[in-house]
Design an enzyme around this catalytic site. Structure first.
Site, PDB file in Angstrom:
ATOM      1  N   ASP A   1      75.438 -12.998 -11.051  1.00 16.45           N
ATOM      2  CA  ASP A   1      75.091 -11.420 -10.935  1.00 16.45           C
ATOM      3  C   ASP A   1      75.580 -11.032  -9.491  1.00 16.45           C
ATOM      4  O   ASP A   1      76.248 -12.203  -8.046  1.00 16.45           O
ATOM      5  CB  ASP A   1      73.187 -11.769  -9.810  1.00 16.45           C
ATOM      6  CG  ASP A   1      72.543 -10.182  -9.492  1.00 16.45           C
ATOM      7  OD1 ASP A   1      73.128  -9.528  -9.273  1.00 16.45           O
ATOM      8  OD2 ASP A   1      70.761 -10.664 -10.263  1.00 16.45           O
ATOM      9  N   HIS A   2      76.009 -10.214  -9.688  1.00 18.13           N
ATOM     10  CA  HIS A   2      77.387  -9.793  -9.396  1.00 18.13           C
ATOM     11  C   HIS A   2      76.769  -9.537  -7.313  1.00 18.13           C
ATOM     12  O   HIS A   2      77.568  -8.741  -7.500  1.00 18.13           O
ATOM     13  CB  HIS A   2      78.469  -8.890 -10.245  1.00 18.13           C
ATOM     14  CG  HIS A   2      78.120  -7.859 -10.557  1.00 18.13           C
ATOM     15  ND1 HIS A   2      77.486  -7.411 -11.145  1.00 18.13           N
ATOM     16  CD2 HIS A   2      78.597  -6.272  -9.308  1.00 18.13           C
ATOM     17  CE1 HIS A   2      77.342  -5.888 -11.224  1.00 18.13           C
ATOM     18  NE2 HIS A   2      77.575  -5.564 -10.088  1.00 18.13           N
TER      19      HIS A   2
ATOM     20  N   HIS B   1      69.302  -8.306 -10.031  1.00 21.83           N
ATOM     21  CA  HIS B   1      70.103  -7.686  -9.159  1.00 21.83           C
ATOM     22  C   HIS B   1      68.848  -7.445  -8.242  1.00 21.83           C
ATOM     23  O   HIS B   1      68.237  -7.700  -6.967  1.00 21.83           O
ATOM     24  CB  HIS B   1      70.797  -6.583  -9.110  1.00 21.83           C
ATOM     25  CG  HIS B   1      72.202  -6.291 -10.065  1.00 21.83           C
ATOM     26  ND1 HIS B   1      72.445  -7.841 -10.514  1.00 21.83           N
ATOM     27  CD2 HIS B   1      71.808  -5.562 -10.893  1.00 21.83           C
ATOM     28  CE1 HIS B   1      73.368  -7.589 -11.395  1.00 21.83           C
ATOM     29  NE2 HIS B   1      73.137  -5.731 -12.232  1.00 21.83           N
TER      30      HIS B   1
END
Ligand code: NAD
Length: 488
Positions: free
Chosen positions: A178-179, A241
Site C-alpha cells: 500500500d504505497h 489507502h
C-alpha cells in the site's frame, strides 16, 4: 541502516507500466545509496520476447535523468536479466529456476529471493504455486513475495486470493503493497502521536472533536478507465489507502515499535470500525461521479466507460472507530477524482476549551494539519492574542515547512524505494496484514451492498470537474455542526 543487501529480485510483469515507472527507478535509488551493491540481480519476466540487451536499455530509459555518469547506469543495468515467460506455462518456470540458480551463484546472493508480482492478481495463485512446485523458492535464504493492489474486490475474493498465496508463502513472507504507507508524512503519524507528550495525552475522545482525511486527485481516470469501471473509488481508495491511514490515526499505542506490535494495534483499531447497516450507510456515506465542467469531460464521456455508468469517482464518509479512546470521534474521509486539487491531507480538529472565559471573543478549534502530498508539512492552528492594545484574538498557525533544498528533496525516498528495502530487510509494519484487509473488506462490503441496493437513490453525475465533490459531502459534516477544514 544495513547496506549491501543480498537479493535476487524476480519481477513478474517486468515490461509493465508499474515496473518501468516505479520499480526500476526505486531499485536504482537503492543502488545509488549503497543498499544494493555487487550482490544483487533482477530478473524481469513477461510475455514479450525481449533480449537481455533490449531489457537493459529499457531499464536505463526508466532511470533517465537520475544519474550523472553513463557508466553508473550501464553497470546498474548489467545486473538485469530478462526471461520471456508465460506465467501459466510450467516449462517456463524450469528455465527461470535455472537462471535464478546461476545468478545466485554469479552474484553470491545466498538464496535470498524477493518475488514481485507486478501483474494482474488473477495470476497470483498460479505464480505462487509454480514458485513452490518448481523449487524456485530456496532453502538457503529468504523467500518473500510482494503483491500489488487490488487485493480482491470484496472479502470473498480477497480470501480466495489470500488462500492461494498462503499455500506457498506464510503470512510473515507476504508483503502487500500500500504505497501510502511508504509516504514520509504517513509514517510521521506514529512519530507525532507517540513521540510527543502534548499529542499523546490529547489523542482521544476527551480532546479530539473530529478527524478529517482527504485524498483528492485532480486527474480523471486516464487510461485506467477499463479497470476503474469495475472498481470505483470505494474499492480503489477507501478499502486500502484511506483505511490504512485511519488505522494509524486511531490505533492505541503499540506495546513497542515492532512489526508485530504495530500491526496488532492497527488490527485492533480496524476491528473496532463500526460496520454500517444499509440505513446507516445512507446516513453516513456519500458517493459521487464527476460530470463535465471547467472545460473537462465527465466520467461517462471518458473512453471505456458506460454512458449510464453508476461507478463512483468520489466517496465521502463518516466512520466510527469504537475503541475506548476514540469512540464518539467522527472520522470523516473523502477521496475523489477530478477534484479541484491533488492533495493528501489530514486535519485533527480538537475540541474547544470547556469554558470560554473570553466571553466576547470567538475562539476557534485548534487544528493539527498534516500535509502528506504534494509537499510534506505540518501546521497547528491556535488562538492567540493579537499584538497591541486591547485583548483581541486571532487565529495563528505554527507551521513546520520542511524547507527542503533540491538535494534534500531528491534524497527523500520514493514510497516504492522505501517499501522494497523494507521487504528486503523484513520490516513488515508498512505493509497490510491479512487481518487488516479482512476488517477493511468487511466494512467496505457493507457499503457496497447498500449502494448496490440503491439505498441512497443517488443520480449521477453529481459534481463538476475541478470541484471538491458533491454538495452532499459538505452536508454530511454540516449535520454534525462541522465543516471540511480543507476547502481550497
Ligand atoms: P501492465 O498491464 O502495464 O503490465 C502487466 C504486465 O504483466 C506486463 O509486463 C505483461 O507482459 C505481463 N503479463 C500479462 N499477462 C501475462 C502472462 N500470461 N504471462 C506473463 N506475463 C504477463 O500493468 P501495470 O500497470 O504494470 O500493473 C501491474 C499490477 O500492479 C496490477 O495488478 C495493477 O493493478 C498494479 N498497480 C499498478 C500501478 C501503476 O502505477 N501502474 C499502481 C498500483 C497498482
Amino acid at each position: 541502516m544495513k547496506k549491501n543487501e543480498k537479493a535476487l529480485v524476480i519481477i513478474f510483469g517486468g515490461t509493465g507500466d508499474l515496473a518501468q515507472r516505479k520499480l526500476y527507478p526505486s531499485i536504482f535509488q537503492l543502488y545509488k545509496k549503497g543498499y544494493l551493491k555487487e550482490n544483487f540481480a533482477v530478473i524481469g519476466t513477461a510475455r514479450r520476447p525481449w533480449t537481455d540487451e533490449y531489457y537493459r536499455e529499457v531499464v536505463k530509459d526508466s532511470i533517465d535523468g537520475m544519474y550523472d555518469e553513463q557508466t553508473v547506469a550501464t553497470e546498474f543495468a548489467s545486473h538485469f536479466y530478462y526471461q520471456s515467460h508465460n506465467v501459466t506455462d510450467t516449462n517456463h518456470y524450469k528455465t527461470l529456476q535455472a537462471l535464478a540458480q546461476s545468478l545466485d551463484e554469479k552474484y553470491q546472493i545466498g538464496g535470498n529471493r524477493l518475488f514481485y508480482l507486478a501483474m494482474s492478481p488473477r495470476f497470483f495463485g498460479t505464480i505462487c504455486d509454480h514458485l513452490k512446485s518448481q523449487q524456485i523458492m530456496t532453502e538457503t535464504g529468504y523467500n518473500r513475495v510482494i503483491v500489488e493492489k487490488p487485493f480482491g474486490r470484496d472479502l470473498a475474493s480477497a480470501t480466495e486470493l489470500n488462500d492461494e498465496i498462503s499455500k506457498s508463502f506464510p503470512e510473515e513472507d507476504v508483503f502487500r503493497i500500500d504505497h501510502y504507507l511508504g509516504k514520509e508524512m504517513v509514517q510521521n503519524i506514529a512519530a507525532l502521536r507517540f513521540g510527543n507528550s502534548i499529542f499523546n495525552s490529547m489523542w482521544n475522545n476527551r480532546y479530539i472533536s473530529n478527524i478529517q482525511v482527504t485524498l483528492s486527485e485532480a486527474l480523471g481516470v486516464e487510461e485506467r478507465a477499463g479497470y476503474y469501471e469495475t472498481a470505483g473509488a470505494l474499492r480503489d481508495m477507501i478499502q486500502n489507502h484511506v483505511l490504512q491511514i485511519v488505522a494509524l490515526l486511531t490505533m492505541s499505542a503499540p506495546v513497542s515499535f515492532t512489526d508485530t506490535d504495530i500491526r496488532n494495534a492497527k488490527i485492533n483499531a480496524l476491528k473496532c470500525l463500526k460496520i454500517y447497516s444499509p440505513e446507516e450507510v445512507k446516513e453516513n456515506f456519500v458517493r459521487g461521479q464527476y460530470g463535465p465542467g471547467n472545460g473537462l469531460i465527465g466520467y461517462r464521456e471518458e473512453a471505456q466507460t458506460a454512458e449510464d455508468s453508476m461507478t463512483e469517482t468520489f466517496v465521502a464518509g463518516k466512520l466510527m472507530v469504537n475503541t475506548m479512546d476514540m469512540a464518539g470521534v467522527p472520522i470523516y474521509v473523502r477521496t475523489g477524482k477530478r477534484m479541484k486539487t491533488k492533495a493528501t491531507r489530514i486535519d485533527v480538529v480538537f475540541k474547544q476549551v470547556p469554558n470560554n472565559v473570553f466571553e466576547d471573543s470567538d475562539l476557534r478549534h485548534d487544528v493539527l494539519t498534516i500535509n502528506v502530498d504534494p509537499e510534506p508539512s505540518l501546521s497547528l492552528q491556535l488562538n492567540s492574542k493579537t499584538i497591541g492594545q486591547g485583548f483581541d484574538f486571532d487565529t495563528h498557525h505554527l507551521n513546520l515547512d520542511y524547507k527542503l533544498s533540491p538535494e534534500q528533496r531528491a534524497a527523500i525516498p520514493e514510497a516504492y524505494e522505501k517499501l522494497i528495502l523494507d521487504a528486503m530487510q523484513c520490516r513488515a509494519s508498512n505493509f497490510a496484514h491479512w487481518k487488516e484487509l479482512q476488517c477493511s473488506w468487511k466494512f467496505v462490503d457493507a457499503i457496497r451492498q447498500a449502494w448496490d441496493q440503491n439505498v441512497d437513490q443517488v443520480a449521477f453525475p453529481n459534481y463538476d470537474c475541478a470541484s471538491m465533490g458533491p454538495k452532499a459531502s459538505d452536508d454530511l459534516l454540516a449535520k454534525d455542526g462541522n465543516h471540511w477544514e480543507f476547502n481550497c
